[in-house]
Scaffold this active site. Structure first.
Site, short mmCIF file in Angstrom:
data_model
loop_
_atom_site.label_atom_id
_atom_site.label_comp_id
_atom_site.label_asym_id
_atom_site.label_seq_id
_atom_site.Cartn_x
_atom_site.Cartn_y
_atom_site.Cartn_z
N ASP A 141 0.60 -1.44 -0.01
CA ASP A 141 0.05 -0.47 0.21
C ASP A 141 0.52 1.17 0.23
O ASP A 141 1.20 1.59 0.63
CB ASP A 141 -0.71 -0.26 1.11
CG ASP A 141 -1.45 0.93 0.90
OD1 ASP A 141 -3.05 1.07 0.87
OD2 ASP A 141 -2.11 2.23 1.34
N ASN A 195 -3.06 12.60 -3.79
CA ASN A 195 -4.00 13.72 -4.67
C ASN A 195 -4.48 14.76 -4.04
O ASN A 195 -4.89 15.57 -5.22
CB ASN A 195 -5.42 12.12 -4.78
CG ASN A 195 -4.76 11.17 -5.40
OD1 ASN A 195 -4.17 11.41 -6.47
ND2 ASN A 195 -5.38 10.13 -5.00
N ASP A 211 -2.32 9.34 -10.10
CA ASP A 211 -2.05 8.27 -11.24
C ASP A 211 -0.79 8.36 -11.37
O ASP A 211 0.07 6.81 -11.83
CB ASP A 211 -2.88 8.71 -12.56
CG ASP A 211 -4.18 8.12 -12.26
OD1 ASP A 211 -4.53 8.48 -11.44
OD2 ASP A 211 -4.71 9.36 -13.16
N GLU A 245 -5.07 2.06 -4.78
CA GLU A 245 -3.65 2.67 -4.00
C GLU A 245 -2.80 0.84 -4.03
O GLU A 245 -1.68 1.30 -3.39
CB GLU A 245 -3.03 3.39 -3.86
CG GLU A 245 -3.21 3.11 -1.73
CD GLU A 245 -4.57 3.66 -1.71
OE1 GLU A 245 -4.95 4.14 -0.45
OE2 GLU A 245 -5.64 3.96 -2.86
#
Length: 526
Positions: free
Chosen positions: A392, A400, A409, A435
């Site tokens: 993770d 973000n 991204d 993620e």
């Protein structure tokens, strides 16, 4: 008028009337027939004009009338054979382009002009006058140079039409041979009659050809009524053979080339009829530069073949073989090449969409379960080690929110590339969701997986993401679980255990690796 002349006129009129009847009959019913009927209407229409002109020429009493009706004959006579040729060509399945159709009528048109203006140049008839012995309507003529060209063209048109009908005889079913007989005789009768006329074996001064054309007309009429000509027509076997989209190569029992169709020639431009009789192995080496990859056997089979085409693009073919038995109990082999390049491309595209993550281009969750379940089952059966890692990206939501989704991204792609650079061969790496990523290692113990997990974590930590002049640090939290030897373990159990370890790693501060310990269900911090 003497009896002989009356008989000649009667026979010519019979030919004219029958052709006129056929012309109108087919014209009225043209909507019920195939397109070939239009060419037949032209053929019989021109023949009618020729016959009627010949009949009135025999009723002439002076040279002027004879010349006039001779010119009328040439409105039909030179045009009838090429129209008949086109009719036969379409009947046997030969397609002719419009420009070639028009070119066939160039010489007939010139012949018409030459006859109409012959008194000025005498290129068609050197001499054209009333027979000095028998008188009108008998003609004394000496042919000119253009008459020779005109005659060669007329004979060639009729002979080619006759030969095409003969050539199709073996390939035509018995039910359609009556039609073919009428076509052959329809072309042969005027050829023979004209030849006899040129040999001087017919009455001098009279063209005997229109006297016998009633025979051809009668046969056409018989064929229309008895074998349904125009309503039902045979399709030539080679027309079917060459209309097949698949490439078909025919080999004899010794695997020598004996035939191929047009599609094969399009697939392999180097394929030539000069190769007939050569062994297919030698031909294939010429076509591809390599040996044929499959064993040729007189049995049904199917294979896939990749081949570089003349423009260096990769083509994929499905190659099917099928035994063949033909005349005289001879045996051979059919090779059928189906171009599946586009199908394979679409298949790969759909497979990519179904099993690969669009952003990172690694396996998605669906592909992970499909491949891992089989690998997990094999590991359990062979008692091999099987370890699973969940990865993770730490504080991904914050990235973000701070830098935008584009940066998020890019971070996902960045992490995947960083991990792939040190992953061992055979490791199954997939995006599990958001993620989170998953990694399965067959043959790895949890201890060996710990070492690899820390290598991944350390490598990613030293590879920050650079975007828009910003440097964004990246760290990973990892949870590890190894399949126990008990039969009750499943892949879902293993995922759950790795998820517990991952959750604990996040709770303990992130950027670390934790292993799920089986029996005691405690987590060991690395």
């Amino acid at each position: 008028m003497n009896l002989d002349l009356t008989a000649y006129i009667t026979l010519i009129c019979t030919s004219g009337v029958l052709n006129l009847y056929l012309c109108f009959y087919i014209f009225i019913k043209r909507h019920h027939y195939a397109n070939i009927a239009h060419l037949f209407i032209l053929h019989t229409g021109f023949t009618t004009i020729y016959c009627m002109g010949a009949a009135f020429s025999l009723l002439s009493v002076n040279l002027g009338e004879m010349k006039f009706w001779t010119a009328i004959q040439y409105v039909g006579m030179p045009f009838s054979p090429p129209a008949g040729l086109l009719f036969v060509m379409q009947y046997v399945g030969i397609k002719v382009k419009k420009k070639y159709i028009f070119s066939l009528f160039i010489i007939p048109f010139i012949s018409l002009i030459m006859v109409a203006t012959n008194d000025w140049h005498h290129l068609h008839y050197r001499v054209f006058e009333i027979d000095p012995v028998r008188g009108a309507p008998y003609i004394h003529q000496e042919i000119g140079p253009w008459y020779t060209i005109h005659g060669m063209f007329i004979f060639s048109s009729m002979f080619v039409a006759f030969w095409l009908a003969v050539y199709r005889w073996k390939e035509t079913a018995k039910a359609y041979r009556l039609q073919l007989i009428s076509l052959m005789v329809g072309q042969l009768v005027p050829i023979i009659t004209a030849f006899i006329y040129l040999m001087g074996l017919t009455p001098q001064g009279i063209d005997p050809v229109p006297m016998v054309l009633w025979v051809s007309s009668f046969l056409y009429l018989w064929s229309i009524n008895s074998s349904r000509m125009f309503t039902v027509m045979p399709v030539a076997k080679d027309a079917i053979f060459n209309s097949i989209n698949d490439g078909v190569i025919v080999l004899d029992e010794s695997y020598r080339l004996i035939e191929f169709n047009l599609a094969s020639r399009n697939m392999f431009p180097q394929l030539k009829k000069s190769m007939f009789g050569k062994h297919f192995a030698d031909i294939w080496f010429t076509l591809s530069g390599n040996s044929f990859p499959f064993i040729l056997e007189n049995a049904k089979s199917s294979h896939e073949l990749q081949l570089s085409s003349w423009d260096q693009s990769q083509q994929t073919y499905q190659v099917r073989t099928s035994p063949l038995q033909y005349a005289n109990n001879s045996h051979g082999l059919l090779l059928i090449f189906t171009d599946i390049t586009e199908l394979k491309r679409l298949q790969l595209k759909l497979e990519n969409q179904a099993y690969y993550d669009e952003l990172t281009q690694i396996y998605n969750r669906r592909a992970f379960f499909q491949h891992s379940k089989q690998a997990f089952k094999e590991a359990k059966q062979s008692a091999a080690s099987f370890t699973l890692l969940l990865l993770d990206i730490d504080y991904f939501k914050k990235v973000n929110d701070t830098y935008g989704h584009y940066a998020g991204d890019q971070m996902l792609v960045h992490v995947v590339k960083a991990c792939q650079s040190i992953l061992p061969q055979g490791a199954l790496f997939a995006r599990y969701g958001g993620e989170e990523f998953v990694l399965t290692l067959k043959g790895y113990t949890s201890s060996e997986a710990e070492v690899l997990a820390n290598q991944l974590r350390g490598h990613v930590e030293t590879q920050p993401l650079r975007i828009n002049e910003e440097i964004i640090s990246v760290t990973l939290s990892l949870g590890i679980a190894q399949a126990a030897k008990q039969e009750i373990d499943t892949l879902d159990d293993l995922l759950n255990q790795a998820d517990i370890a991952l959750y604990a790693a996040k709770q303990k501060g992130r950027n670390q690796v934790l292993v799920y310990e089986e029996k005691k269900e405690i987590l060991k911090r690395i």
